[in-house]
Design a protein around this motif. Structure first.
Motif, PDB file in Angstrom:
ATOM      1  N   PRO A 153       0.578 -10.365  16.987  1.00  0.00           N
ATOM      2  CA  PRO A 153       0.237  -8.951  16.804  1.00  0.00           C
ATOM      3  C   PRO A 153      -0.159  -8.631  15.363  1.00  0.00           C
ATOM      4  N   MET A 154      -0.838  -7.492  15.201  1.00  0.00           N
ATOM      5  CA  MET A 154      -1.222  -7.030  13.863  1.00  0.00           C
ATOM      6  C   MET A 154      -0.697  -5.620  13.640  1.00  0.00           C
ATOM      7  N   VAL A 155      -0.186  -5.376  12.451  1.00  0.00           N
ATOM      8  CA  VAL A 155       0.229  -4.032  12.061  1.00  0.00           C
ATOM      9  C   VAL A 155      -0.666  -3.570  10.920  1.00  0.00           C
ATOM     10  N   GLN A 156      -1.129  -2.330  11.011  1.00  0.00           N
ATOM     11  CA  GLN A 156      -1.976  -1.745   9.982  1.00  0.00           C
ATOM     12  C   GLN A 156      -1.123  -0.875   9.072  1.00  0.00           C
ATOM     13  N   VAL A 157      -1.087  -1.207   7.786  1.00  0.00           N
ATOM     14  CA  VAL A 157      -0.315  -0.431   6.820  1.00  0.00           C
ATOM     15  C   VAL A 157      -0.942   0.952   6.674  1.00  0.00           C
ATOM     16  N   LEU A 158      -0.098   1.981   6.574  1.00  0.00           N
ATOM     17  CA  LEU A 158      -0.565   3.351   6.388  1.00  0.00           C
ATOM     18  C   LEU A 158       0.031   3.944   5.117  1.00  0.00           C
ATOM     19  N   VAL A 159      -0.560   5.050   4.676  1.00  0.00           N
ATOM     20  CA  VAL A 159      -0.034   5.760   3.518  1.00  0.00           C
ATOM     21  C   VAL A 159       0.089   7.236   3.881  1.00  0.00           C
ATOM     22  N   ASP A 160       1.213   7.838   3.486  1.00  0.00           N
ATOM     23  CA  ASP A 160       1.435   9.270   3.667  1.00  0.00           C
ATOM     24  C   ASP A 160       0.975   9.954   2.390  1.00  0.00           C
ATOM     25  N   ARG A 164       2.874  10.666  -0.902  1.00  0.00           N
ATOM     26  CA  ARG A 164       2.378   9.528  -1.679  1.00  0.00           C
ATOM     27  C   ARG A 164       3.214   8.269  -1.421  1.00  0.00           C
ATOM     28  N   SER A 165       3.662   8.152  -0.181  1.00  0.00           N
ATOM     29  CA  SER A 165       4.499   7.019   0.209  1.00  0.00           C
ATOM     30  C   SER A 165       3.648   5.968   0.907  1.00  0.00           C
ATOM     31  N   LYS A 166       3.565   4.793   0.323  1.00  0.00           N
ATOM     32  CA  LYS A 166       2.780   3.701   0.865  1.00  0.00           C
ATOM     33  C   LYS A 166       3.646   2.852   1.778  1.00  0.00           C
ATOM     34  N   GLY A 167       3.093   2.490   2.941  1.00  0.00           N
ATOM     35  CA  GLY A 167       3.864   1.735   3.921  1.00  0.00           C
ATOM     36  C   GLY A 167       3.973   0.260   3.630  1.00  0.00           C
ATOM     37  N   GLU A 168       3.981  -0.101   2.363  1.00  0.00           N
ATOM     38  CA  GLU A 168       4.154  -1.493   1.948  1.00  0.00           C
ATOM     39  C   GLU A 168       4.933  -1.496   0.636  1.00  0.00           C
ATOM     40  N   GLN A 169       6.158  -1.997   0.697  1.00  0.00           N
ATOM     41  CA  GLN A 169       7.004  -2.003  -0.497  1.00  0.00           C
ATOM     42  C   GLN A 169       7.725  -3.337  -0.650  1.00  0.00           C
ATOM     43  N   PRO A 170       7.560  -3.998  -1.815  1.00  0.00           N
ATOM     44  CA  PRO A 170       6.635  -3.663  -2.900  1.00  0.00           C
ATOM     45  C   PRO A 170       5.202  -4.055  -2.537  1.00  0.00           C
ATOM     46  N   SER A 171       4.263  -3.563  -3.346  1.00  0.00           N
ATOM     47  CA  SER A 171       2.853  -3.872  -3.103  1.00  0.00           C
ATOM     48  C   SER A 171       2.307  -4.642  -4.296  1.00  0.00           C
ATOM     49  N   CYS A 172       0.983  -4.619  -4.462  1.00  0.00           N
ATOM     50  CA  CYS A 172       0.349  -5.319  -5.581  1.00  0.00           C
ATOM     51  C   CYS A 172       0.894  -4.787  -6.905  1.00  0.00           C
ATOM     52  N   SER A 173       1.123  -5.678  -7.846  1.00  0.00           N
ATOM     53  CA  SER A 173       1.746  -5.292  -9.113  1.00  0.00           C
ATOM     54  C   SER A 173       0.780  -4.672 -10.105  1.00  0.00           C
ATOM     55  N   GLU A 174      -0.511  -4.624  -9.765  1.00  0.00           N
ATOM     56  CA  GLU A 174      -1.501  -4.093 -10.699  1.00  0.00           C
ATOM     57  C   GLU A 174      -2.554  -3.281  -9.964  1.00  0.00           C
ATOM     58  N   GLY A 175      -2.820  -2.057 -10.448  1.00  0.00           N
ATOM     59  CA  GLY A 175      -3.869  -1.236  -9.853  1.00  0.00           C
ATOM     60  C   GLY A 175      -3.428  -0.518  -8.592  1.00  0.00           C
ATOM     61  N   VAL A 176      -4.386   0.078  -7.891  1.00  0.00           N
ATOM     62  CA  VAL A 176      -4.087   0.907  -6.718  1.00  0.00           C
ATOM     63  C   VAL A 176      -4.361   0.195  -5.393  1.00  0.00           C
ATOM     64  N   TYR A 177      -4.955  -0.966  -5.445  1.00  0.00           N
ATOM     65  CA  TYR A 177      -5.308  -1.687  -4.223  1.00  0.00           C
ATOM     66  C   TYR A 177      -4.193  -2.642  -3.814  1.00  0.00           C
ATOM     67  N   PRO A 178      -4.137  -2.950  -2.472  1.00  0.00           N
ATOM     68  CA  PRO A 178      -4.978  -2.479  -1.369  1.00  0.00           C
ATOM     69  C   PRO A 178      -4.718  -0.998  -1.053  1.00  0.00           C
ATOM     70  N   LEU A 179      -5.763  -0.316  -0.561  1.00  0.00           N
ATOM     71  CA  LEU A 179      -5.663   1.091  -0.183  1.00  0.00           C
ATOM     72  C   LEU A 179      -5.479   1.192   1.333  1.00  0.00           C
ATOM     73  N   PRO A 180      -4.268   1.537   1.800  1.00  0.00           N
ATOM     74  CA  PRO A 180      -4.067   1.695   3.246  1.00  0.00           C
ATOM     75  C   PRO A 180      -4.752   2.969   3.749  1.00  0.00           C
ATOM     76  N   LYS A 181      -4.973   3.034   5.051  1.00  0.00           N
ATOM     77  CA  LYS A 181      -5.550   4.233   5.657  1.00  0.00           C
ATOM     78  C   LYS A 181      -4.482   5.333   5.716  1.00  0.00           C
ATOM     79  N   PRO A 182      -4.851   6.589   5.422  1.00  0.00           N
ATOM     80  CA  PRO A 182      -3.882   7.692   5.515  1.00  0.00           C
ATOM     81  C   PRO A 182      -3.427   7.920   6.952  1.00  0.00           C
TER      82      PRO A 182
END
Length: 223
Positions: A153-160, A164-182
């Motif tokens: 199966p695949m899960v698509q990360v989302l952001v609220d 401003r809560s990203k559904g991936e914790q922790p994420s990339c240590s630099e910059g704003v990417y990856p950008l999940p779909k709202p």
């Protein structure tokens, strides 16, 4: 989208159902799906600021990719695919040399929705897994390219964007990417069929009315 997420590792979960999973990414197995544009405008000021180099480059936003990676549970018994979100084109070109090292190396908590395969149009090229070219989201094909079962199966990360809560914790240590779909975009997508239905009914009624008026005018002309 208000229901509590279910653990994707505990069994089959239907598409678009909220799901959660925890594990470790394998950064040696990565798929970049695209190219495709960023389908929404981020509302978070910090995200917009981080995207400034992309926004000032003409045409740059038209060539990004969706980043997909396998995530394996701590007991190594289960693996799922994760669509982590949109990344600029240089991520694919410089993944091994630069960006892989910036990704989380330990346990990651992911929350999103279960995602299925896309249905490409006749204008979209065929995927070439051997070459690492995925032009459309083919979940079984991507799983197979990672030497995983096709029913992975695949899960698509989302952001609220409200919290401003990203559904991936922790994420990339630099910059704003990856950008999940709202989350709001997924909710809007799920209601689109009803919108299309109303649109079709509206045009159908208008066509029927115009047809009635046309027949009435023709009959009047024959008198």
């Amino acid at each position: 989208m208000e229901q509590q997420p279910v653990d994707l590792l505990q069994g089959t979960v239907p598409e678009f159902r909220r799901a959660a999973v925890q594990g470790t990414y394998d950064h040696s197995r990565t798929a970049f799906v695209g190219p495709r544009p960023l389908s929404y405008e981020p509302k978070d000021p910090a995200v917009k600021l981080g995207m400034r180099p992309m926004l000032v480059t003409p045409g740059a936003l038209k060539s990004g990719f969706l980043l997909v990676q396998p995530l394996t549970s701590s007991d190594r018994q289960h693996t799922v695919l994760v669509n982590r979100g949109w990344v600029p084109p240089n991520w694919k070109a410089q993944w091994r040399e630069r960006f892989a090292a910036l990704q989380p190396s330990g346990s990651v908590s992911v929350t999103g929705v279960v995602q299925g395969s896309e249905s490409p149009s006749g204008f979209v090229p065929a995927n070439d897994a051997a070459a690492g070219d995925f032009f459309w989201m083919d979940v079984p094909g991507i799983a197979e390219s990672f030497n995983l079962p096709r029913d992975t199966p695949m899960v698509q990360v989302l952001v609220d964007e409200t919290t401003r809560s990203k559904g991936e914790q922790p994420s990339c240590s630099e910059g704003v990417y990856p950008l999940p779909k709202p989350i709001a975009n997924v909710v809007q997508f799920s209601t689109m069929p009803l919108g299309h239905f109303n649109y079709a009914v509206g045009w159908g009624c208008m066509s029927a009315t115009m047809g009635y008026l046309a027949v009435k005018v023709l009959r009047k002309g024959k008198r």
